[in-house]
Scaffold this active site. Structure first.
Site, short mmCIF file in Angstrom:
data_model
loop_
_atom_site.label_atom_id
_atom_site.label_comp_id
_atom_site.label_asym_id
_atom_site.label_seq_id
_atom_site.Cartn_x
_atom_site.Cartn_y
_atom_site.Cartn_z
N ARG A 1 -7.11 -2.19 1.00
CA ARG A 1 -7.01 -3.65 0.94
C ARG A 1 -7.54 -4.23 2.24
O ARG A 1 -7.15 -3.82 3.34
CB ARG A 1 -5.55 -4.04 0.73
CG ARG A 1 -5.28 -5.50 0.53
CD ARG A 1 -3.80 -5.72 0.23
NE ARG A 1 -3.41 -5.05 -0.99
CZ ARG A 1 -2.23 -4.46 -1.18
NH1 ARG A 1 -1.33 -4.43 -0.20
NH2 ARG A 1 -1.94 -3.87 -2.32
N LYS B 1 5.54 -10.92 4.11
CA LYS B 1 4.44 -11.73 3.59
C LYS B 1 4.58 -13.18 4.03
O LYS B 1 5.68 -13.73 4.01
CB LYS B 1 4.39 -11.64 2.06
CG LYS B 1 4.15 -10.22 1.55
CD LYS B 1 4.12 -10.17 0.03
CE LYS B 1 3.82 -8.76 -0.47
NZ LYS B 1 3.79 -8.69 -1.96
N CYS C 1 5.36 -3.15 -13.61
CA CYS C 1 6.68 -2.76 -13.12
C CYS C 1 7.34 -3.99 -12.52
O CYS C 1 6.71 -5.04 -12.38
CB CYS C 1 6.58 -1.61 -12.11
SG CYS C 1 6.10 -2.14 -10.45
N CYS D 1 -2.00 2.74 -10.17
CA CYS D 1 -0.78 2.40 -9.43
C CYS D 1 0.31 3.43 -9.73
O CYS D 1 0.64 3.68 -10.89
CB CYS D 1 -0.29 1.00 -9.79
SG CYS D 1 1.24 0.56 -8.95
N LYS E 1 8.00 -4.49 4.16
CA LYS E 1 6.82 -5.36 4.22
C LYS E 1 7.23 -6.82 4.42
O LYS E 1 8.35 -7.22 4.11
CB LYS E 1 6.00 -5.22 2.94
CG LYS E 1 6.74 -5.61 1.67
CD LYS E 1 5.88 -5.31 0.44
CE LYS E 1 6.64 -5.58 -0.85
NZ LYS E 1 5.86 -5.22 -2.04
N CYS F 1 -1.20 -7.64 -12.70
CA CYS F 1 -1.43 -6.71 -11.59
C CYS F 1 -2.34 -5.58 -12.08
O CYS F 1 -2.69 -5.50 -13.26
CB CYS F 1 -0.09 -6.15 -11.09
SG CYS F 1 0.74 -5.06 -12.27
N ARG G 1 1.67 -8.80 6.53
CA ARG G 1 0.45 -8.43 5.82
C ARG G 1 -0.50 -9.63 5.74
O ARG G 1 -0.39 -10.58 6.52
CB ARG G 1 0.80 -7.90 4.44
CG ARG G 1 1.68 -6.64 4.49
CD ARG G 1 1.92 -6.08 3.11
NE ARG G 1 2.67 -4.82 3.13
CZ ARG G 1 2.90 -4.08 2.05
NH1 ARG G 1 2.44 -4.46 0.87
NH2 ARG G 1 3.59 -2.95 2.14
#
Length: 564
Positions: free
Chosen positions: A73, A208, A471, A432, A206, A426, A143
């Site tokens: 990414r 964001k 998911c 994934c 993480k 997604c 991120r």
């Protein structure tokens, strides 16, 4: 009693500031995989290890290891790239990935899929040559920073975008591990790195951040750990409302996990942004849960401490006192397609990119077409958080030429059902590792069947925000949609209803673990009731709540409180 730390905390602590044994693994051709510890560390360098799940059984029968590859990414604060960067990035995809494609993401950047281990370093070095990188695009750090890609109010957007870039740069890890591993930067002194913001073990999970410019909520501010909502007076940016504690991820069957909408701490002046961002991040660093990663996001920290206590903690760390939040309103959750006029006399073309996948094939030669546009375009490209692309800053004299190319290569088509423009998925299968069901590969066919129902009830001109994920981790932000399908198993989904179409209310579980046939039967009945009973321009998500089909989710902890 001391809480036992998760194993990720050990990995980070022992990693020598994110180095681990990544460099050694790159020189090994015995396997296409990284060690288990390094699989966690490579995320901080912007990529995940994956394998093609469609091929697992066949390769196992042939006594081969899974077909390992990387998904990388890119870090592009605010999602803006130049035409020359686009062309070079596209060439890297063609030369160094097995997929040969780019994929626009819900984090306003693009990903490379199918990178063999031997090609990871050349790809990262290629990005560096065009002033792009993948530093901290994944991992337990801040991120990719989103920013409303609004090309219309150019001066206001430009300033908001500048803050998104500043935030991203300010919150980058300080370790030189990325440059030493991937750019062969020497370290003659052998000096140990320092991480003044993150510390040796970085964040618990993480993080964001988004910057939004009302009335457009295309960056889904309530889905982020930290959001800055621009407040303007007479077109001039004066400051931001600060929202904290948003997040989409949850776990099927675990009622202790839930999505949460961000809470408003109040208003700050624009020059206070970096101090406040640092304070929120370090508060999460010190108070976040490092024992249970499923409870490690900021949303759980805010709920555990309470919004007021968390506000006081942030104020004490940065010396900023929040003023009362300023009023603002979001009216739009999705992109504005086609041509729009900017205040600077330039025009901007938003292109619908199905699933964000830049490739040649169905529905057109999108990859080649965008390359052709990039060869003549003098403005920039803006990636949206809905996986679409804006060709921004086009002089009026060049509009016809740009549009002709877009139409020739299938980037611009007439007659597309509006519902396609309001639907998102997604990646999910086959790459994934978390996916339980299809999403990207399923979205198109499901939307076609849904459009058939809309036409049946004469609702085809009334699109509904619809999202599908493989998911419940929420990469396509399903829990803010009016209708969401969240994968439970192959061919089976949980059906959620009740978002408000503006990204300012969570939805709620309507039916669990059901098939496509069951989903379409339920939606057929609901659309019929909506067509007959809706009030004026009432949104579908508002209708199902008003009519009693589903209970409103007032806050994240109410997410599992069903109507029954």
């Amino acid at each position: 009693m001391m809480t036992q730390l998760s194993d990720n905390e050990r990995i980070k602590s022992e990693s020598n500031y994110l180095r681990g044994t990544i460099a050694e693994a790159l020189n090994s051709q015995v396997t296409g995989a990284f060690s288990e510890d390094d699989q966690q560390l490579i995320k901080f360098h912007g990529f995940y290890q994956q394998d093609d799940r469609d091929l697992r059984k066949d390769r196992k029968e042939r006594k081969l290891e899974p077909l390992y590859s990387a998904m990388l990414r890119v870090r592009i604060p605010g999602g803006i790239v130049s035409p020359s960067q686009w062309l070079a990035a596209n060439e890297l995809a063609l030369k160094l990935t097995e997929s040969g494609t780019l994929r626009l993401t819900t984090r306003q950047t693009f990903q490379y899929h199918g990178i063999l281990k031997r090609n990871i370093k050349p790809l990262i070095q290629g990005l560096d040559k065009i002033m792009l990188d993948s530093i901290a695009a994944c991992g337990d750090v801040n991120r990719q920073v989103l920013c409303n890609p609004n090309p219309v109010e150019s001066r206001l957007h430009h300033e908001a975008y500048a803050y998104a870039v500043q935030i991203s740069e300010h919150l980058l890890p300080s370790t030189r591990a990325y440059y030493q591993i991937w750019m062969d930067e020497p370290n003659p002194s052998g000096a140990e790195d320092q991480e003044p913001i993150y510390g040796k073990t970085y964040l618990p999970r993480k993080f964001k951040i988004a910057v939004a410019v009302p009335p457009h909520n295309d960056v889904d501010v309530h889905a982020n750990d930290l959001s800055f909502v621009a407040i303007a007076e007479q077109g001039e940016l004066i400051g931001f409302n600060v929202l904290v504690g948003g997040g989409m991820g949850s776990t099927h069957g675990d009622k202790q996990t839930y999505p949460r909408m961000a809470s408003n701490l109040g208003f700050i002046l624009k020059e206070q942004v970096l101090d406040v961002a640092t304070a929120v991040v370090t508060a999460q660093r010190d108070h976040g849960n490092r024992g249970e990663r499923r409870f490690a996001r900021l949303k759980y920290t805010v709920d555990r401490l309470g919004v007021e206590v968390f506000r006081q903690e942030v104020e004490s760390r940065c010396g900023v006192v929040f003023a009362e939040g300023r009023p603002y309103e979001f009216t739009q959750h999705t992109d504005r397609f086609g041509w729009v006029d900017g205040m600077d006399g330039l025009r901007h073309l938003t292109l619908f990119i199905p699933n964000g996948r830049i490739k040649d094939g169905e529905p057109g030669r999108l990859q080649t077409g965008l390359a052709e546009i990039a060869k003549i375009h003098q403005g920039d490209f803006r990636i949206t958080a809905s996986q679409n692309l804006i060709v921004a800053g086009v002089p009026k004299a060049e509009c016809a030429r740009i549009e002709a190319i877009a139409r020739e290569y299938g980037l611009l088509k007439d007659g597309l059902a509006p519902q396609h423009l309001h639907s998102m998925a997604c990646v999910a299968l086959p790459t994934c590792t978390l996916a339980m069901a299809e999403a990207e590969r399923y979205l198109g066919s499901f939307v076609e069947k849904f459009v058939t129902l809309q036409r049946k009830h004469q609702l085809e001109s009334k699109p509904i925000v619809l999202r599908i994920t493989g998911c419940p981790n929420g990469c396509a932000r399903p829990f803010l949609a009016e209708i969401a399908l969240v994968g439970k198993a192959l061919g089976r989904y949980n059906l959620y209803l009740g978002g408000d179409g503006k990204g300012t209310r969570l939805n709620k579980l309507y039916r669990e673990n059901i098939t496509e046939e069951q989903i379409l039967t339920l939606l057929d009945a609901l659309l019929g009731a909506y067509a007959a009973e809706r009030m004026n321009d009432e949104a579908f998500g508002d209708f199902v709540i008003r009519a009693g089909h589903i209970k409103a989710t007032l806050e994240g902890r109410d997410f599992h409180d069903h109507l029954s």
